[in-house]
Design an enzyme around this catalytic site. Structure first.
Site, PDB file in Angstrom:
ATOM      1  N   GLU A  94       0.952  -1.171   0.361  1.00 13.23           N
ATOM      2  CA  GLU A  94      -0.233  -0.064   0.092  1.00 13.23           C
ATOM      3  C   GLU A  94       1.078   0.963   0.061  1.00 13.23           C
ATOM      4  O   GLU A  94       0.924   1.992   0.359  1.00 13.23           O
ATOM      5  CB  GLU A  94      -1.087   0.222   0.558  1.00 13.23           C
ATOM      6  CG  GLU A  94      -1.702  -1.012   1.190  1.00 13.23           C
ATOM      7  CD  GLU A  94      -2.658  -1.866   2.786  1.00 13.23           C
ATOM      8  OE1 GLU A  94      -2.665  -0.113   3.278  1.00 13.23           O
ATOM      9  OE2 GLU A  94      -2.996  -2.814   2.832  1.00 13.23           O
ATOM     10  N   GLU A 100      -5.780 -11.202  -0.940  1.00 14.95           N
ATOM     11  CA  GLU A 100      -7.094 -11.040  -0.014  1.00 14.95           C
ATOM     12  C   GLU A 100      -8.453 -10.719  -0.173  1.00 14.95           C
ATOM     13  O   GLU A 100      -9.016  -9.702  -0.271  1.00 14.95           O
ATOM     14  CB  GLU A 100      -6.521  -9.305   1.297  1.00 14.95           C
ATOM     15  CG  GLU A 100      -4.479  -9.050   1.330  1.00 14.95           C
ATOM     16  CD  GLU A 100      -4.299  -8.190   2.087  1.00 14.95           C
ATOM     17  OE1 GLU A 100      -5.611  -8.019   2.393  1.00 14.95           O
ATOM     18  OE2 GLU A 100      -3.100  -7.927   1.911  1.00 14.95           O
TER      19      GLU A 100
HETATM   20  O1  G3I Z   1      -4.443  -9.386  18.552  1.00 14.08           O
HETATM   21  C1  G3I Z   1      -5.011  -7.942  19.605  1.00 14.08           C
HETATM   22  C2  G3I Z   1      -6.139  -8.509  20.934  1.00 14.08           C
HETATM   23  O2  G3I Z   1      -4.816  -9.323  21.746  1.00 14.08           O
HETATM   24  C3  G3I Z   1      -6.480  -7.572  21.314  1.00 14.08           C
HETATM   25  O3  G3I Z   1      -7.427  -7.628  22.525  1.00 14.08           O
HETATM   26  C4  G3I Z   1      -7.602  -6.531  20.280  1.00 14.08           C
HETATM   27  C5  G3I Z   1      -7.656  -5.031  20.928  1.00 14.08           C
HETATM   28  O4  G3I Z   1      -7.090  -4.875  21.249  1.00 14.08           O
HETATM   29  O5  G3I Z   1      -6.267  -5.849  18.780  1.00 14.08           O
HETATM   30  C6  G3I Z   1      -6.000  -7.584  18.406  1.00 14.08           C
HETATM   31  O6  G3I Z   1      -5.046  -7.418  17.658  1.00 14.08           O
HETATM   32  C7  G3I Z   1      -6.246  -6.759  16.572  1.00 14.08           C
HETATM   33  C8  G3I Z   1      -5.535  -7.686  14.844  1.00 14.08           C
HETATM   34  O7  G3I Z   1      -6.099  -7.746  13.532  1.00 14.08           O
HETATM   35  C9  G3I Z   1      -6.251  -8.922  15.615  1.00 14.08           C
HETATM   36  O8  G3I Z   1      -7.135  -9.277  15.944  1.00 14.08           O
HETATM   37  C10 G3I Z   1      -5.155  -5.201  15.984  1.00 14.08           C
HETATM   38  O9  G3I Z   1      -5.516  -4.286  16.635  1.00 14.08           O
HETATM   39  C11 G3I Z   1      -6.164  -5.458  14.730  1.00 14.08           C
HETATM   40  O10 G3I Z   1      -5.559  -3.602  13.730  1.00 14.08           O
HETATM   41  C12 G3I Z   1      -5.784  -5.800  13.808  1.00 14.08           C
HETATM   42  O11 G3I Z   1      -6.521  -5.732  12.047  1.00 14.08           O
HETATM   43  C13 G3I Z   1      -6.072  -6.838  11.199  1.00 14.08           C
HETATM   44  C14 G3I Z   1      -5.503  -5.524  10.153  1.00 14.08           C
HETATM   45  O12 G3I Z   1      -5.361  -5.545   9.100  1.00 14.08           O
HETATM   46  C15 G3I Z   1      -4.584  -3.987  10.455  1.00 14.08           C
HETATM   47  O13 G3I Z   1      -3.684  -4.394  11.003  1.00 14.08           O
HETATM   48  C16 G3I Z   1      -6.816  -7.205  10.542  1.00 14.08           C
HETATM   49  O14 G3I Z   1      -7.269  -8.848  11.501  1.00 14.08           O
HETATM   50  C17 G3I Z   1      -6.431  -8.095   9.256  1.00 14.08           C
HETATM   51  O15 G3I Z   1      -7.582  -7.897   8.480  1.00 14.08           O
HETATM   52  C18 G3I Z   1      -6.094  -6.423   7.622  1.00 14.08           C
HETATM   53  O16 G3I Z   1      -5.516  -6.845   6.988  1.00 14.08           O
HETATM   54  C19 G3I Z   1      -5.010  -6.419   5.971  1.00 14.08           C
HETATM   55  C20 G3I Z   1      -3.526  -6.400   5.615  1.00 14.08           C
HETATM   56  O17 G3I Z   1      -2.950  -6.573   6.162  1.00 14.08           O
HETATM   57  C21 G3I Z   1      -3.494  -5.143   4.692  1.00 14.08           C
HETATM   58  N1  G3I Z   1      -4.192  -5.422   3.274  1.00 14.08           N
HETATM   59  C22 G3I Z   1      -5.446  -4.675   4.381  1.00 14.08           C
HETATM   60  C23 G3I Z   1      -6.473  -5.789   5.329  1.00 14.08           C
HETATM   61  C24 G3I Z   1      -7.498  -5.040   5.368  1.00 14.08           C
HETATM   62  O18 G3I Z   1      -7.725  -3.661   6.484  1.00 14.08           O
END
Ligand code: G3I
Length: 386
Positions: free
Chosen positions: A168, A274
């Site tokens: 990105e 994705e």
């Molecule tokens: O693991 C922690 C957990 O311990 C905690 O209790 C919870 C609440 O704070 O957060 C959890 O981490 C979260 C993680 O997902 C696992 O659920 C993060 O806060 C959250 O930011 C993260 O979101 C991910 C997102 O990327 C942000 O990075 C999504 O799962 C994931 O599907 C998404 O994937 C991205 C690709 O990497 C790049 N392209 C876009 C795609 C969708 O946004």
């Protein structure tokens, strides 16, 4: 500096319930014995994969893990190979979950794509700060990037088939995104990251990954980027089209094919990295891509299927998935992989983006791990031939 897409308060519990929900909701044999599988149906065309969340990787969702092993021959860690999880503090590497993914993939004949070496999201603050908390200089940041890539890509050399090296880096108009990477290192940061990855893992396929690449302006930006990198002799092998789509976008699905053709013409393969096809409406003002900085307060009217997915909507989603896979099959000589961004609807990131706490149905297995009409439509499409 961190752009965390954090679930806070109610939604933290919500995301936790998603993880725990997996363990109970999906029976160990989620898809009946002898049923169709993606990996068999698409044999000889392209790999079909899924992104796995931590609960699945760690075996806390046995039904989903078993479903993934039966259905897919490619895997990506949804989060656990990102910088914030692999090197949360300078010099402290955490490889346990990533190792578990690579071991699971090896045990099930699945190809691993490493996601992601350099991204403006989910990168810890320390990476961009000096000891005083001020912006780090160019040389120290380059050293940190090189250490991270050499350590991570080097560790999985020969076990991770390809890497999303840079994720990105483009704006919707095709220009370079204004990120800390660009501000501190200059536009050359992309070439630097690819060279470092190639140095660490010479056999790995190196991918530039982004969303909304079906859009003509962003497509043109990615083509420019690929051509510039190749002109400099930088090793880049594929463009990753994330393919976070919906019932109304891409407005013209043929734009996806136009982008596949444009990237192939620039001398690289295409990987669909994705894929999901959301059924919920987007709020006004969303770019309908995957920019995690977008966040909207929950609006009940934009969460219409809490009680279940209506059959007519499931049928519409199935038809759009079949149309999309028709384009992928028409270009199977250029498309090497199609990876869904999750296994079942229960674990999809779309339940919490662009609004936290909605009930979306973007994938092809339902919350109990059962195949949806979309799964059957995709299988029928590949069985029908080109
Ligand atoms: O693991 C922690 C957990 O311990 C905690 O209790 C919870 C609440 O704070 O957060 C959890 O981490 C979260 C993680 O997902 C696992 O659920 C993060 O806060 C959250 O930011 C993260 O979101 C991910 C997102 O990327 C942000 O990075 C999504 O799962 C994931 O599907 C998404 O994937 C991205 C690709 O990497 C790049 N392209 C876009 C795609 C969708 O946004």
């Amino acid at each position: 500096m961190t752009h965390h897409f954090r679930f806070t308060g109610r939604s933290a519990a919500f995301s936790l319930s998603l993880v725990l929900g997996f363990a109970a909701a999906v029976p160990a044999r989620a898809v009946e014995e002898g049923g169709e599988t993606y990996r068999e149906a698409f044999a000889g065309k392209f790999l079909v994969g899924a992104a796995l969340g931590r609960a699945v990787i760690e075996g806390r969702a046995p039904g989903v893990q078993g479903l993934a092993a039966r259905q897919f021959n490619a895997v990506t860690a949804e989060n656990d190979m990102k910088w914030e999880n692999l090197q949360p503090e300078e010099g402290r590497f955490e490889f346990e979950v990533a190792d578990a993914l690579v071991d699971f993939a090896a045990a099930n004949g699945m190809q691993v794509t490493g996601h992601v070496l350099l991204w403006h999201q989910q990168t810890p603050d320390w990476v961009f700060e000096d000891e005083h908390g001020d912006p780090v200089g160019r040389e120290p940041l380059l050293e940190r990037l090189e250490t991270h890539i050499r350590t991570v890509a080097g560790r999985y050399r020969g076990r991770v088939h390809g890497w999303d090296v840079v994720n990105e880096a483009l704006n919707e108009d095709g220009s370079l995104r204004d990120s800390a990477w660009l501000r501190i290192l200059g536009p050359d940061y992309i070439a630097q990251a690819f060279r470092m990855a190639h140095e660490a893992a010479p056999e790995a396929r190196l991918i530039y990954n982004d969303y909304n690449l079906y859009q003509p302006d962003k497509r043109a930006g990615a083509v420019r980027l690929v051509r510039e990198l190749k002109a400099q002799g930088v090793p880049i092998h594929a463009v990753g089209m994330q393919a976070h789509y919906g019932l109304t976008h891409p407005e013209d699905m043929a734009d996806v094919a136009r982008s596949i053709e444009a990237f192939a013409a620039s001398g690289v393969d295409v990987e669909i990295t994705e894929l999901d096809l959301a059924v919920l409406p987007f709020p006004e003002g969303s770019d309908r891509g995957a920019d995690l900085d977008e966040n909207f307060a929950l609006q009940e009217k934009l969460d219409p299927y809490r009680a279940g997915l209506p059959e007519d909507v499931a049928a519409l989603q199935a038809a759009r998935y079949a149309e999309l896979f028709g384009f992928f099959l028409d270009h199977a000589d250029k498309v090497s992989r199609v990876t869904f961004w999750g296994v079942t609807d229960a674990g999809s990131w779309k339940n919490n983006w662009p609004m936290v706490g909605r009930t979306d149905y973007p994938l092809t297995f339902d919350r109990q791990g059962r195949p949806k009409p979309a799964f059957h439509a995709i299988i029928e499409r590949v069985r029908a031939g080109n």
